[in-house]
Design a protein around this motif. Structure first.
Motif, PDB file in Angstrom:
ATOM      1  N   ILE A 146     -28.159  28.284 -61.276  1.00  0.00           N
ATOM      2  CA  ILE A 146     -28.538  28.054 -59.880  1.00  0.00           C
ATOM      3  C   ILE A 146     -29.318  26.740 -59.804  1.00  0.00           C
ATOM      4  CG2 ILE A 146     -29.669  29.027 -57.852  1.00  0.00           C
ATOM      5  CD1 ILE A 146     -27.486  30.830 -58.985  1.00  0.00           C
ATOM      6  N   THR A 147     -28.926  25.857 -58.905  1.00  0.00           N
ATOM      7  CA  THR A 147     -29.640  24.592 -58.723  1.00  0.00           C
ATOM      8  C   THR A 147     -30.951  24.841 -57.985  1.00  0.00           C
ATOM      9  OG1 THR A 147     -27.559  23.356 -58.654  1.00  0.00           O
ATOM     10  CG2 THR A 147     -29.517  22.281 -57.723  1.00  0.00           C
ATOM     11  N   LEU A 148     -32.036  24.292 -58.509  1.00  0.00           N
ATOM     12  CA  LEU A 148     -33.348  24.415 -57.860  1.00  0.00           C
ATOM     13  C   LEU A 148     -33.453  23.428 -56.705  1.00  0.00           C
ATOM     14  CD1 LEU A 148     -35.633  24.644 -61.039  1.00  0.00           C
ATOM     15  CD2 LEU A 148     -34.737  26.518 -59.644  1.00  0.00           C
ATOM     16  N   GLU A 149     -34.082  23.868 -55.633  1.00  0.00           N
ATOM     17  CA  GLU A 149     -34.244  22.982 -54.474  1.00  0.00           C
ATOM     18  C   GLU A 149     -35.106  21.772 -54.827  1.00  0.00           C
ATOM     19  OE1 GLU A 149     -33.910  26.099 -50.743  1.00  0.00           O
ATOM     20  OE2 GLU A 149     -35.897  25.557 -51.498  1.00  0.00           O
ATOM     21  N   SER A 150     -36.093  21.985 -55.675  1.00  0.00           N
ATOM     22  CA  SER A 150     -36.957  20.893 -56.126  1.00  0.00           C
ATOM     23  C   SER A 150     -37.116  21.013 -57.633  1.00  0.00           C
ATOM     24  CB  SER A 150     -38.333  20.968 -55.458  1.00  0.00           C
ATOM     25  OG  SER A 150     -38.215  20.878 -54.053  1.00  0.00           O
ATOM     26  N   PRO A 151     -36.863  19.953 -58.402  1.00  0.00           N
ATOM     27  CA  PRO A 151     -37.070  20.008 -59.856  1.00  0.00           C
ATOM     28  C   PRO A 151     -38.517  20.357 -60.164  1.00  0.00           C
ATOM     29  CG  PRO A 151     -35.815  18.053 -59.245  1.00  0.00           C
ATOM     30  CD  PRO A 151     -36.312  18.650 -57.967  1.00  0.00           C
ATOM     31  N   VAL A 152     -38.732  21.053 -61.276  1.00  0.00           N
ATOM     32  CA  VAL A 152     -40.078  21.464 -61.661  1.00  0.00           C
ATOM     33  C   VAL A 152     -40.395  20.923 -63.054  1.00  0.00           C
ATOM     34  CG1 VAL A 152     -40.105  23.542 -60.237  1.00  0.00           C
ATOM     35  CG2 VAL A 152     -39.201  23.657 -62.563  1.00  0.00           C
ATOM     36  N   THR A 153     -41.674  20.600 -63.242  1.00  0.00           N
ATOM     37  CA  THR A 153     -42.145  20.126 -64.543  1.00  0.00           C
ATOM     38  C   THR A 153     -42.829  21.281 -65.257  1.00  0.00           C
ATOM     39  OG1 THR A 153     -42.472  17.898 -63.663  1.00  0.00           O
ATOM     40  CG2 THR A 153     -43.608  18.448 -65.720  1.00  0.00           C
ATOM     41  N   VAL A 154     -42.429  21.524 -66.491  1.00  0.00           N
ATOM     42  CA  VAL A 154     -42.938  22.680 -67.224  1.00  0.00           C
ATOM     43  C   VAL A 154     -43.347  22.267 -68.638  1.00  0.00           C
ATOM     44  CG1 VAL A 154     -41.612  24.386 -65.929  1.00  0.00           C
ATOM     45  CG2 VAL A 154     -40.589  23.283 -67.940  1.00  0.00           C
ATOM     46  N   CYS A 155     -44.128  23.124 -69.280  1.00  0.00           N
ATOM     47  CA  CYS A 155     -44.496  22.970 -70.689  1.00  0.00           C
ATOM     48  C   CYS A 155     -43.699  23.979 -71.518  1.00  0.00           C
ATOM     49  CB  CYS A 155     -45.982  23.272 -70.902  1.00  0.00           C
ATOM     50  SG  CYS A 155     -47.124  22.143 -70.085  1.00  0.00           S
ATOM     51  N   ASN A 156     -43.449  23.622 -72.748  1.00  0.00           N
ATOM     52  CA  ASN A 156     -42.910  24.612 -73.681  1.00  0.00           C
ATOM     53  C   ASN A 156     -44.037  25.446 -74.281  1.00  0.00           C
ATOM     54  OD1 ASN A 156     -40.030  24.367 -73.730  1.00  0.00           O
ATOM     55  ND2 ASN A 156     -40.320  22.312 -74.553  1.00  0.00           N
ATOM     56  N   THR A 157     -45.163  24.800 -74.539  1.00  0.00           N
ATOM     57  CA  THR A 157     -46.357  25.495 -75.020  1.00  0.00           C
ATOM     58  C   THR A 157     -47.561  24.850 -74.364  1.00  0.00           C
ATOM     59  OG1 THR A 157     -45.293  25.913 -77.149  1.00  0.00           O
ATOM     60  CG2 THR A 157     -47.685  26.173 -77.041  1.00  0.00           C
ATOM     61  N   PRO A 158     -48.351  25.606 -73.613  1.00  0.00           N
ATOM     62  CA  PRO A 158     -48.206  27.041 -73.324  1.00  0.00           C
ATOM     63  C   PRO A 158     -47.137  27.296 -72.264  1.00  0.00           C
ATOM     64  CG  PRO A 158     -50.036  26.148 -72.081  1.00  0.00           C
ATOM     65  CD  PRO A 158     -49.529  25.015 -72.935  1.00  0.00           C
ATOM     66  N   ALA A 159     -46.831  28.582 -72.065  1.00  0.00           N
ATOM     67  CA  ALA A 159     -45.882  28.954 -71.020  1.00  0.00           C
ATOM     68  C   ALA A 159     -46.508  28.688 -69.656  1.00  0.00           C
ATOM     69  CB  ALA A 159     -45.521  30.432 -71.154  1.00  0.00           C
ATOM     70  N   THR A 160     -45.763  28.047 -68.784  1.00  0.00           N
ATOM     71  CA  THR A 160     -46.330  27.681 -67.480  1.00  0.00           C
ATOM     72  C   THR A 160     -45.604  28.324 -66.301  1.00  0.00           C
ATOM     73  OG1 THR A 160     -45.000  25.656 -67.560  1.00  0.00           O
ATOM     74  CG2 THR A 160     -47.300  25.487 -68.271  1.00  0.00           C
ATOM     75  N   TYR A 161     -44.817  29.353 -66.555  1.00  0.00           N
ATOM     76  CA  TYR A 161     -44.238  30.091 -65.425  1.00  0.00           C
ATOM     77  C   TYR A 161     -43.926  31.520 -65.860  1.00  0.00           C
ATOM     78  CZ  TYR A 161     -39.453  29.763 -67.364  1.00  0.00           C
ATOM     79  OH  TYR A 161     -38.328  29.881 -68.145  1.00  0.00           O
ATOM     80  N   ASN A 162     -43.903  32.427 -64.879  1.00  0.00           N
ATOM     81  CA  ASN A 162     -43.473  33.803 -65.140  1.00  0.00           C
ATOM     82  C   ASN A 162     -42.638  34.303 -63.979  1.00  0.00           C
ATOM     83  OD1 ASN A 162     -45.182  34.862 -63.109  1.00  0.00           O
ATOM     84  ND2 ASN A 162     -46.894  35.012 -64.536  1.00  0.00           N
ATOM     85  N   VAL A 163     -41.994  35.419 -64.190  1.00  0.00           N
ATOM     86  CA  VAL A 163     -41.081  35.999 -63.201  1.00  0.00           C
ATOM     87  C   VAL A 163     -41.491  37.441 -62.953  1.00  0.00           C
ATOM     88  CG1 VAL A 163     -38.670  36.497 -62.643  1.00  0.00           C
ATOM     89  CG2 VAL A 163     -39.237  34.523 -64.085  1.00  0.00           C
ATOM     90  N   SER A 164     -41.523  37.838 -61.689  1.00  0.00           N
ATOM     91  CA  SER A 164     -41.962  39.196 -61.351  1.00  0.00           C
ATOM     92  C   SER A 164     -40.806  40.182 -61.417  1.00  0.00           C
ATOM     93  CB  SER A 164     -42.570  39.225 -59.945  1.00  0.00           C
ATOM     94  OG  SER A 164     -41.549  39.119 -58.955  1.00  0.00           O
ATOM     95  N   TRP A 165     -41.174  41.437 -61.521  1.00  0.00           N
ATOM     96  CA  TRP A 165     -40.176  42.506 -61.402  1.00  0.00           C
ATOM     97  C   TRP A 165     -39.562  42.463 -59.996  1.00  0.00           C
ATOM     98  CZ3 TRP A 165     -39.378  47.165 -64.582  1.00  0.00           C
ATOM     99  CH2 TRP A 165     -39.937  47.037 -65.872  1.00  0.00           C
TER     100      TRP A 165
END
Length: 217
Positions: free
Chosen positions: A191-210
Motif C-alpha cells: 500500500i502506498t503511503l500518503e506521506s513518506p515516513v522517516t523511521v529508525c531500525n534501532t530503536p523501533a519507532t512505530y507500532n500497530v494496534s490491534w
C-alpha cells in the motif's frame, strides 16, 4: 332575681368551658387512632415447601441468556478471508504532533458474507519502493484484543503510531510504501503511503494496534 341570674350565668360559663375542653380532647384522640383489635391472633406465614420439579441453586453464578452486558460469540461466522478484505491506509495529520504521527489502516469486507477478524495485522513492514528494501523496526503491538464481526461492506480499523525518528541517535531510512497483511493471513499487499515516513531500525519507532470495530479518528 339578681342572684338567680348570676347563678344561671355561672352555670353557662361552666358548660362552655367543659364543652371546649371536651372538644380539644376529642381532636387529640382522633389524631392518633388506636389499632382495632379483632379478637383473633394475627396469622404467621407458613413455610413454603420446595417444589420437587425445581433444582436448588448450586452456588455457581449463572448469566441469563438475555443479559445485555454479555456479548455472545457469533455462531457459524467464519474468519475473514484475507483475499476478501480491502485494505487502505490514511494519514491522520490532525491527530499528529508533539513527536507523534498517526495513520489508520482500514480493512473492509468485500465479500457477500459476514466474517470475523481479530488481532493486529500479522505482517506490517515499511519499505522503500525504489529499492524494495524493508526499513524500520516495528515495536510491540498495542491495544486490547477484540473480535470484530464485519457485515458485507463493513470496516474495521488499526492505528499506526510513529515516533519522531529525529529525536533518536539512529541511522534513519525513508519509507513510502507499507506491506500489510490481515491477521492470520500470510500473503501481504503493498500500500502506498500518503506521506513518506522517516523511521529508525534501532530503536523501533512505530507500532500497530490491534484491530478494532471503532475508528479512533
Amino acid at each position: 332575681m339578681k342572684k338567680l341570674c348570676a347563678l344561671c350565668s355561672g352555670i353557662a360559663v361552666i358548660f362552655f368551658l367543659t364543652g371546649c375542653a371536651g372538644q380539644e380532647s376529642g381532636e387529640a384522640a382522633s389524631s392518633t387512632p388506636s389499632p382495632t383489635s379483632t379478637g383473633y391472633p394475627s396469622a404467621s406465614p407458613s413455610p413454603v415447601a420446595p417444589d420437587p420439579g425445581k433444582s436448588e441453586p448450586s452456588g455457581e453464578a449463572s448469566v441469563p441468556a438475555n443479559d445485555p452486558d454479555v456479548t455472545p460469540m457469533p455462531v457459524g461466522v467464519a474468519e475473514c478471508d484475507g483475499d476478501n478484505l480491502g485494505i487502505s491506509i490514511a494519514a491522520q495529520p490532525m491527530a499528529s504532533g508533539a513527536g507523534s504521527f498517526f495513520s489508520e489502516i482500514t480493512f473492509t469486507n468485500t465479500s457477500g458474507d459476514a466474517c470475523l477478524v481479530e488481532g493486529a495485522p500479522s505482517i506490517f513492514n515499511l519499505a522503500d519502493s525504489a529499492t524494495g528494501a524493508v526499513v524500520g523496526k516495528r515495536a510491540a503491538d498495542s491495544g486490547m484484543p477484540e473480535v470484530v464481526q464485519l457485515a458485507p461492506g463493513a470496516s474495521a480499523y488499526s492505528t499506526i503510531h510513529f515516533s519522531n525518528a529525529g529525536a533518536y541517535d539512529c541511522a534513519t531510512a525513508v519509507a513510502d510504501v507499507a506491506k500489510v497483511s490481515p491477521p492470520n493471513w500470510d500473503s501481504s499487499r503493498t500500500i502506498t503511503l500518503e506521506s513518506p515516513v522517516t523511521v529508525c531500525n534501532t530503536p523501533a519507532t512505530y507500532n500497530v494496534s490491534w484491530i478494532s470495530a471503532t475508528s479512533l479518528f
